[in-house]
Scaffold this motif. Structure first.
Motif, short mmCIF file in Angstrom:
data_model
loop_
_atom_site.label_atom_id
_atom_site.label_comp_id
_atom_site.label_asym_id
_atom_site.label_seq_id
_atom_site.Cartn_x
_atom_site.Cartn_y
_atom_site.Cartn_z
N LYS A 100 0.84 -1.20 0.00
CA LYS A 100 0.00 0.00 0.00
C LYS A 100 0.88 1.25 0.00
O LYS A 100 1.97 1.27 0.56
CB LYS A 100 -0.90 0.01 1.23
CG LYS A 100 -1.83 -1.20 1.35
CD LYS A 100 -2.86 -1.25 0.24
CE LYS A 100 -3.81 -2.41 0.44
NZ LYS A 100 -4.85 -2.47 -0.62
N SER A 101 0.37 2.30 -0.62
CA SER A 101 1.10 3.56 -0.68
C SER A 101 0.84 4.37 0.58
O SER A 101 -0.13 4.12 1.31
CB SER A 101 0.65 4.37 -1.90
OG SER A 101 -0.71 4.79 -1.72
N GLU A 139 -0.36 7.28 0.74
CA GLU A 139 -1.66 7.93 0.59
C GLU A 139 -2.80 7.00 1.00
O GLU A 139 -3.78 7.43 1.62
CB GLU A 139 -1.85 8.38 -0.86
CG GLU A 139 -0.96 9.53 -1.30
CD GLU A 139 0.47 9.09 -1.58
OE1 GLU A 139 0.72 7.87 -1.67
OE2 GLU A 139 1.35 9.97 -1.71
N GLN A 140 -2.67 5.71 0.68
CA GLN A 140 -3.71 4.75 1.04
C GLN A 140 -3.77 4.56 2.56
O GLN A 140 -4.85 4.43 3.13
CB GLN A 140 -3.47 3.42 0.33
CG GLN A 140 -3.72 3.49 -1.17
CD GLN A 140 -3.30 2.22 -1.88
OE1 GLN A 140 -2.21 1.70 -1.65
NE2 GLN A 140 -4.17 1.70 -2.74
N TYR A 141 -2.61 4.54 3.18
CA TYR A 141 -2.58 4.45 4.65
C TYR A 141 -3.25 5.67 5.27
O TYR A 141 -4.05 5.56 6.20
CB TYR A 141 -1.14 4.34 5.15
CG TYR A 141 -0.64 2.92 5.30
CD1 TYR A 141 -0.73 2.26 6.52
CD2 TYR A 141 -0.08 2.24 4.23
CE1 TYR A 141 -0.26 0.97 6.67
CE2 TYR A 141 0.39 0.94 4.37
CZ TYR A 141 0.30 0.31 5.59
OH TYR A 141 0.75 -0.97 5.74
N LYS A 187 -5.51 7.64 3.99
CA LYS A 187 -6.96 7.62 3.78
C LYS A 187 -7.65 6.72 4.80
O LYS A 187 -8.80 6.95 5.17
CB LYS A 187 -7.27 7.13 2.36
CG LYS A 187 -6.99 8.16 1.28
CD LYS A 187 -7.36 7.62 -0.09
CE LYS A 187 -7.08 8.65 -1.18
NZ LYS A 187 -7.42 8.11 -2.54
N LEU A 226 -8.30 0.14 4.75
CA LEU A 226 -7.00 -0.02 4.10
C LEU A 226 -7.02 -1.18 3.11
O LEU A 226 -6.52 -1.07 1.99
CB LEU A 226 -5.91 -0.25 5.15
CG LEU A 226 -4.49 -0.46 4.62
CD1 LEU A 226 -3.98 0.80 3.92
CD2 LEU A 226 -3.55 -0.85 5.76
N LEU A 280 -8.74 -0.44 -0.29
CA LEU A 280 -8.16 0.56 -1.20
C LEU A 280 -7.26 -0.10 -2.24
O LEU A 280 -6.65 -1.13 -1.98
CB LEU A 280 -7.36 1.58 -0.38
CG LEU A 280 -8.18 2.45 0.58
CD1 LEU A 280 -7.26 3.33 1.40
CD2 LEU A 280 -9.18 3.30 -0.19
#
Length: 224
Positions: free
Chosen positions: A178-179, A181-183, A185, A221, A224
């Motif tokens: 995961k990036s 940004e995903q974390y 969010k 998470l 996403l």
């Protein structure tokens, strides 16, 4: 360093050390590059090795002390004793900068009879000492680490993913990396060293609301 040890499947230890080694330094719960708890027998073998060869066992307990593994010191969980234990951070629940080193009588007797004595320009304040006392009171008052550990295991189990947790420290292996940004969010923070794993250290005072928010964030998470 740990790479000088041969770790067998049952976590037994054979040491490649000689008479020049005066101490073995071990982190109580390696987590930065993944949660890798060692078994109780591993710790017993290490303690016996150090005792038999007259080597000091030094435990870096910053990550595992003051409730994180269920006890004031991680060594209590494994029913062993260290010659020196280094702690900080959780000793005041992170509210005040504070660190402390604990040593057994063997070490203290050497230090008190020597010229080893020093102070710092920034010594612990009464505020830091009081924060430390509050943490100790919390550990006695709540005494709910086993329940917190079980709740974290349940959350990880229901994801169906590979996971590992001990005390308040846990790791969930994600199906895909995961990036950051995903974390964000999901309301979580990425460990840059192992981006394919979600790593958490829970607070001692975690309640039902905390676990609800944690489970919700993990589901977000994964979606996403």
């Amino acid at each position: 360093p740990l790479d000088r040890f041969i770790i067998t499947k049952d976590f037994g230890i054979q040491a490649a050390i000689d008479e020049t080694v005066g101490a073995v330094i071990v982190e109580s719960i390696p987590w930065l590059h993944g949660v890798n708890p060692r078994s109780k027998q591993w710790w017993i073998n290490l303690r016996d090795l150090c005792t038999n060869r007259n080597i000091n066992l030094i435990v870096d307990d910053v990550a595992g002390s003051f409730g994180k593994l269920g006890y004031a010191f991680s060594t209590d969980r494994y029913n062993i004793s260290a010659d020196i234990i280094a702690t900080s951070k959780a000793i005041t629940a992170g509210y005040v900068p504070f660190g402390a080193t604990f040593a057994n009588k063997k070490i203290v007797d050497v230090l008190k009879d020597s010229t080893w004595d020093h102070s710092h320009t920034y010594n612990p304040s009464a505020y830091a000492i009081e924060a430390c006392n509050c943490v100790l009171e919390r550990l006695d008052e709540f005494n709910n680490i086993p329940r917190l550990e079980e709740n974290l295991s349940d959350i990880f189990f229901h994801t169906g993913l590979e996971s590992c947790n001990i005390g308040l420290v846990g790791e969930l292996k994600l199906p895909t990396t995961k990036s950051p940004e995903q974390y964000w969010k999901a309301g979580l923070e990425l460990n840059i060293y192992v981006p394919d794993r979600f790593i958490i250290v829970m607070p001692v005072i975690a309640n039902e609301e905390y676990f609800f928010r944690l489970a919700t964030s993990i589901r977000t998470l994964l979606s996403l």
